[in-house]
Design a protein around this motif. Structure first.
Motif, PDB file in Angstrom:
ATOM      1  N   UNK A 265     -10.064  13.471 -12.243  1.00 12.88           N
ATOM      2  CA  UNK A 265      -9.339  14.740 -12.099  1.00 12.88           C
ATOM      3  C   UNK A 265      -8.147  14.586 -11.167  1.00 12.88           C
ATOM      4  N   UNK A 266      -8.193  13.602 -10.270  1.00  7.96           N
ATOM      5  CA  UNK A 266      -7.106  13.395  -9.337  1.00  7.96           C
ATOM      6  C   UNK A 266      -7.579  12.694  -8.080  1.00  7.96           C
ATOM      7  N   UNK A 267      -6.709  12.707  -7.080  1.00  5.65           N
ATOM      8  CA  UNK A 267      -7.069  12.109  -5.791  1.00  5.65           C
ATOM      9  C   UNK A 267      -6.393  12.898  -4.679  1.00  5.65           C
ATOM     10  N   UNK A 268      -6.919  12.719  -3.482  1.00  2.94           N
ATOM     11  CA  UNK A 268      -6.291  13.299  -2.294  1.00  2.94           C
ATOM     12  C   UNK A 268      -6.399  12.314  -1.149  1.00  2.94           C
ATOM     13  N   UNK A 269      -5.415  12.366  -0.269  1.00  9.50           N
ATOM     14  CA  UNK A 269      -5.391  11.463   0.869  1.00  9.50           C
ATOM     15  C   UNK A 269      -6.156  12.025   2.061  1.00  9.50           C
ATOM     16  N   UNK A 270      -6.869  11.153   2.719  1.00 12.08           N
ATOM     17  CA  UNK A 270      -7.603  11.478   3.935  1.00 12.08           C
ATOM     18  C   UNK A 270      -7.108  10.545   5.032  1.00 12.08           C
ATOM     19  N   UNK A 271      -7.213  10.987   6.250  1.00  8.32           N
ATOM     20  CA  UNK A 271      -6.852  10.155   7.397  1.00  8.32           C
ATOM     21  C   UNK A 271      -8.107   9.886   8.209  1.00  8.32           C
ATOM     22  N   UNK A 272      -8.306   8.607   8.507  1.00  4.62           N
ATOM     23  CA  UNK A 272      -9.364   8.222   9.437  1.00  4.62           C
ATOM     24  C   UNK A 272      -8.675   7.901  10.752  1.00  4.62           C
ATOM     25  N   UNK A 273      -8.964   8.738  11.752  1.00  2.00           N
ATOM     26  CA  UNK A 273      -8.327   8.601  13.057  1.00  2.00           C
ATOM     27  C   UNK A 273      -9.002   7.510  13.882  1.00  2.00           C
ATOM     28  N   UNK A 274      -8.351   7.084  14.929  1.00  2.00           N
ATOM     29  CA  UNK A 274      -8.862   5.986  15.759  1.00  2.00           C
ATOM     30  C   UNK A 274     -10.216   6.306  16.379  1.00  2.00           C
ATOM     31  N   UNK A 275     -10.539   7.593  16.546  1.00  5.83           N
ATOM     32  CA  UNK A 275     -11.847   7.960  17.099  1.00  5.83           C
ATOM     33  C   UNK A 275     -12.942   8.028  16.032  1.00  5.83           C
ATOM     34  N   UNK A 276     -12.584   7.708  14.766  1.00  4.09           N
ATOM     35  CA  UNK A 276     -13.555   7.693  13.675  1.00  4.09           C
ATOM     36  C   UNK A 276     -13.633   9.002  12.898  1.00  4.09           C
ATOM     37  N   UNK A 277     -12.967  10.029  13.384  1.00  2.00           N
ATOM     38  CA  UNK A 277     -13.013  11.311  12.671  1.00  2.00           C
ATOM     39  C   UNK A 277     -12.117  11.271  11.434  1.00  2.00           C
ATOM     40  N   UNK A 278     -12.387  12.181  10.505  1.00  3.97           N
ATOM     41  CA  UNK A 278     -11.644  12.269   9.248  1.00  3.97           C
ATOM     42  C   UNK A 278     -10.943  13.610   9.132  1.00  3.97           C
ATOM     43  N   UNK A 279      -9.820  13.611   8.437  1.00  5.14           N
ATOM     44  CA  UNK A 279      -9.113  14.845   8.139  1.00  5.14           C
ATOM     45  C   UNK A 279      -8.239  14.641   6.927  1.00  5.14           C
ATOM     46  N   UNK A 280      -7.809  15.725   6.333  1.00  2.00           N
ATOM     47  CA  UNK A 280      -6.931  15.645   5.169  1.00  2.00           C
ATOM     48  C   UNK A 280      -5.511  15.261   5.594  1.00  2.00           C
ATOM     49  N   UNK A 281      -4.889  14.449   4.788  1.00  2.98           N
ATOM     50  CA  UNK A 281      -3.498  14.080   5.022  1.00  2.98           C
ATOM     51  C   UNK A 281      -2.595  15.239   4.614  1.00  2.98           C
ATOM     52  N   UNK A 282      -1.612  15.528   5.440  1.00  4.18           N
ATOM     53  CA  UNK A 282      -0.631  16.558   5.090  1.00  4.18           C
ATOM     54  C   UNK A 282       0.447  15.978   4.178  1.00  4.18           C
ATOM     55  N   UNK A 283       0.758  14.708   4.363  1.00  6.24           N
ATOM     56  CA  UNK A 283       1.821  14.075   3.580  1.00  6.24           C
ATOM     57  C   UNK A 283       1.323  13.575   2.225  1.00  6.24           C
ATOM     58  N   UNK A 284       0.120  13.038   2.187  1.00  2.00           N
ATOM     59  CA  UNK A 284      -0.407  12.430   0.970  1.00  2.00           C
ATOM     60  C   UNK A 284      -1.467  13.339   0.356  1.00  2.00           C
ATOM     61  N   UNK A 285      -0.983  14.367  -0.336  1.00  2.00           N
ATOM     62  CA  UNK A 285      -1.857  15.373  -0.943  1.00  2.00           C
ATOM     63  C   UNK A 285      -2.492  14.884  -2.235  1.00  2.00           C
ATOM     64  N   UNK A 286      -1.945  13.820  -2.803  1.00  2.76           N
ATOM     65  CA  UNK A 286      -2.495  13.278  -4.037  1.00  2.76           C
ATOM     66  C   UNK A 286      -1.876  13.916  -5.260  1.00  2.76           C
ATOM     67  N   UNK A 287      -2.684  14.068  -6.286  1.00  2.00           N
ATOM     68  CA  UNK A 287      -2.195  14.596  -7.555  1.00  2.00           C
ATOM     69  C   UNK A 287      -2.759  15.987  -7.802  1.00  2.00           C
ATOM     70  N   UNK A 288      -2.137  16.666  -8.742  1.00  2.00           N
ATOM     71  CA  UNK A 288      -2.705  17.902  -9.262  1.00  2.00           C
ATOM     72  C   UNK A 288      -3.824  17.515 -10.214  1.00  2.00           C
ATOM     73  N   UNK A 289      -4.418  18.492 -10.844  1.00  3.65           N
ATOM     74  CA  UNK A 289      -5.521  18.257 -11.776  1.00  3.65           C
ATOM     75  C   UNK A 289      -5.046  17.405 -12.960  1.00  3.65           C
ATOM     76  N   UNK A 290      -5.685  16.270 -13.152  1.00  2.84           N
ATOM     77  CA  UNK A 290      -5.328  15.356 -14.236  1.00  2.84           C
ATOM     78  C   UNK A 290      -6.305  15.426 -15.405  1.00  2.84           C
ATOM     79  N   UNK A 291      -7.270  16.319 -15.334  1.00  3.75           N
ATOM     80  CA  UNK A 291      -8.332  16.347 -16.347  1.00  3.75           C
ATOM     81  C   UNK A 291      -7.812  16.685 -17.745  1.00  3.75           C
ATOM     82  N   UNK A 292      -6.638  17.299 -17.852  1.00  2.00           N
ATOM     83  CA  UNK A 292      -6.056  17.631 -19.155  1.00  2.00           C
ATOM     84  C   UNK A 292      -5.360  16.429 -19.800  1.00  2.00           C
ATOM     85  N   UNK A 293      -5.139  15.379 -19.035  1.00  2.41           N
ATOM     86  CA  UNK A 293      -4.434  14.200 -19.541  1.00  2.41           C
ATOM     87  C   UNK A 293      -5.400  13.250 -20.234  1.00  2.41           C
ATOM     88  N   UNK A 294      -4.913  12.460 -21.180  1.00  2.00           N
ATOM     89  CA  UNK A 294      -5.760  11.388 -21.728  1.00  2.00           C
ATOM     90  C   UNK A 294      -6.200  10.476 -20.578  1.00  2.00           C
TER      91      UNK A 294
END
Length: 122
Positions: free
Chosen positions: A55-84
């Motif tokens: 369906x797509x992908x999204x970017x996550x950031x793993x910070x130096x302290x080990x925590x995770x968060x969503x990337x603001x710059x690398x949002x990934x793709x829109x829904x690809x499920x309609x594509x071959x």
């Protein structure tokens, strides 16, 4: 277990290094698959050869302290499920590769790593 995949019309052989189970075991999240670049690309090769529609992908950031968060710059793709499926996988691969290259040149966050969550229809 190694599996050989043939990609593009030049029939370039690509050998997958890991199984789906091995990749999932390295996920940074227990709620969804969040993996490093190499595992994300490997996962797309595995999906390419089974019945899974991405369906797509999204970017996550793993910070130096080990925590995770969503990337603001690398949002990934829109829904690809309609594509071959081949088109959706090709678009995901190319945009993940582009984000990885950009991150290598100029990371969104210093001392952090870009990870990827690939969403699928199950």
């Amino acid at each position: 277990m190694e599996t050989t995949h043939w990609v593009d019309i030049n029939l370039i052989s690509v050998t997958t290094m890991y199984s789906f189970v091995e990749i999932i075991s390295r996920s940074e999240s227990s709620d969804e698959i969040v993996v490093a670049y190499t595992d994300a690309i490997e996962l797309l090769y595995l999906y390419e050869n089974d019945s899974t529609q991405i369906c797509g992908w999204e970017g996550w950031i793993k910070y130096s302290d080990g925590s995770l968060g969503h990337s603001k710059k690398y949002q990934g793709t829109e829904d690809l499920s309609h594509m071959p499926k081949p088109s959706a996988i090709a678009l995901a691969k190319s945009t993940i590769m582009q984000s990885h290259n950009e991150w290598q040149e100029k990371p969104e966050v210093e001392n952090a790593s870009l990870y990827y969550s690939i969403t699928v229809n199950t």
